[in-house]
Motif scaffolding. Structure first.
Motif, short mmCIF file in Angstrom:
data_model
loop_
_atom_site.label_atom_id
_atom_site.label_comp_id
_atom_site.label_asym_id
_atom_site.label_seq_id
_atom_site.Cartn_x
_atom_site.Cartn_y
_atom_site.Cartn_z
N LEU A 140 50.08 40.80 19.87
CA LEU A 140 50.13 42.23 20.20
C LEU A 140 50.64 42.44 21.62
N ALA A 141 50.39 41.47 22.49
CA ALA A 141 50.82 41.59 23.89
C ALA A 141 50.80 40.22 24.55
N LEU A 142 51.66 40.06 25.55
CA LEU A 142 51.63 38.90 26.43
C LEU A 142 51.25 39.42 27.81
N ASP A 143 50.28 38.78 28.45
CA ASP A 143 49.75 39.31 29.70
C ASP A 143 49.84 38.27 30.81
N ILE A 144 49.77 38.75 32.05
CA ILE A 144 49.75 37.88 33.22
C ILE A 144 48.31 37.41 33.43
N GLU A 145 48.12 36.11 33.64
CA GLU A 145 46.78 35.56 33.80
C GLU A 145 45.99 36.27 34.89
N SER A 146 46.60 36.41 36.05
CA SER A 146 45.88 36.99 37.19
C SER A 146 45.52 38.46 36.94
N ALA A 147 46.40 39.21 36.27
CA ALA A 147 46.14 40.62 36.01
C ALA A 147 44.98 40.79 35.03
N SER A 148 44.93 39.96 34.00
CA SER A 148 43.83 40.05 33.03
C SER A 148 42.51 39.65 33.68
N LEU A 149 42.55 38.66 34.56
CA LEU A 149 41.34 38.23 35.25
C LEU A 149 40.82 39.34 36.17
N ALA A 150 41.73 40.01 36.85
CA ALA A 150 41.32 41.09 37.77
C ALA A 150 40.66 42.24 37.02
N ARG A 151 41.13 42.55 35.83
CA ARG A 151 40.53 43.64 35.06
C ARG A 151 39.09 43.34 34.69
N VAL A 152 38.78 42.06 34.52
CA VAL A 152 37.42 41.67 34.18
C VAL A 152 36.51 41.71 35.41
N LEU A 153 37.02 41.26 36.55
CA LEU A 153 36.19 41.07 37.74
C LEU A 153 36.05 42.31 38.61
N LYS A 154 37.03 43.21 38.57
CA LYS A 154 37.01 44.34 39.49
C LYS A 154 37.47 45.60 38.76
#
Length: 275
Positions: A163-177
């Motif tokens: 459904l989507a390809l995402d950037i590792e760092s961007a997905s991590l940031a959405r979880v943490l902050k």
């Protein structure tokens, strides 16, 4: 787009040493893991984000989906990460008067000056992330077509639908902050096996990211060298003692500190650059 992400999907992360899958389910205010699994990869299957052996990777993905706990993954929809080492990002500044159509017409030319590949070798995307003081800040991201096409081919042969390809760092940031204060920058350090990803985010999103070759493997190798251990025993002691500083693990702590100091120095360089 909203309807797209209402579909059930699982997350898939492919790195040099393993393939990991995770599916979440929300019930009320609680989000729980309904399926999780990891399969280790042998050397020569994936290297620095490049797929070297599709057949063995496809076999590993099939094996992973069959062994997730506590439930098996039943959906074929997935959201996958793209290796950070293969991503190129940049924040462009354009006059505030430019329209989206005008930006679309010039951003390809501007990108040629900052990425090390020709435009016909990459897939790219961009979005306006901030407007202030007479300028528009535009976040640009690109990835070599070879990397994306190989990933998509693996998914196709596994009968999976991305459904989507995402950037590792961007997905991590959405979880943490969840939210950023005005004029606040946050550095996230993702220490993997081969590399550490240092990323800075603020209200406008991802500002800067850098990969450094100091990570879990170097911690293990340093322990093995300094304490005269084989790699398997060094890995075990690293996981058992870490930085806790227990009496019988004091030598472990000192060895690990010598490596983390290198990471901290790189963090300071990234912070200085951002500021």
């Amino acid at each position: 787009m909203l309807n797209l992400f209402r579909k059930k999907a699982f997350g898939l992360d492919i790195c040099d040493t393993s393939v990991t899958a995770c599916q979440l389910k929300k019930g009320g205010n609680i989000i729980k893991v309904v399926a999780f699994g990891r399969v280790e990869l042998e050397p020569g299957i994936v290297e620095d984000g490049r797929i070297l052996d599709k057949k063995r990777l496809i076999k590993a993905v099939h094996e992973l989906i069959l062994k997730t706990k506590p439930e098996r993954i039943k959906t074929t929809n997935l959201i996958a990460s793209i290796p950070e080492s293969r991503i190129f990002t940049h924040v462009f500044e354009f006059p505030k008067s430019l329209t989206k159509k005008q930006i679309k017409g010039i951003i390809s030319t501007e990108a040629e000056a900052v990425i090390p590949l020709s435009l016909d070798e990459v897939y790219y995307s961009w979005q306006i992330v901030n407007e202030q003081e007479g300028k528009k800040e535009v976040f640009y991201v690109s990835c070599p077509k070879k990397i994306v096409d190989d990933l998509l081919d693996v998914f196709k042969q596994c009968k999976l639908t991305p459904l989507a390809l995402d950037i590792e760092s961007a997905s991590l940031a959405r979880v943490l902050k969840k939210e950023y204060n005005k004029n606040e920058g946050v550095l996230i350090s993702d220490i993997g096996g081969r590399t550490t990803i240092l990323s800075i985010f603020d209200q406008a999103g991802l500002r800067f990211t850098e990969n450094i070759p100091i990570a879990g493997n170097k911690f293990t190798q340093t322990l093995a060298s300094q304490l005269n251990l084989n790699l398997k025993e060094a890995e075990r002691k690293k996981r058992k003692y870490g930085f806790l500083g227990k009496k019988d693990g004091e030598d472990i702590k000192k060895s690990l500190e010598s490596v983390i100091e290198e990471v901290v120095l790189e963090m300071q360089k990234v912070i200085n650059y951002y500021q």
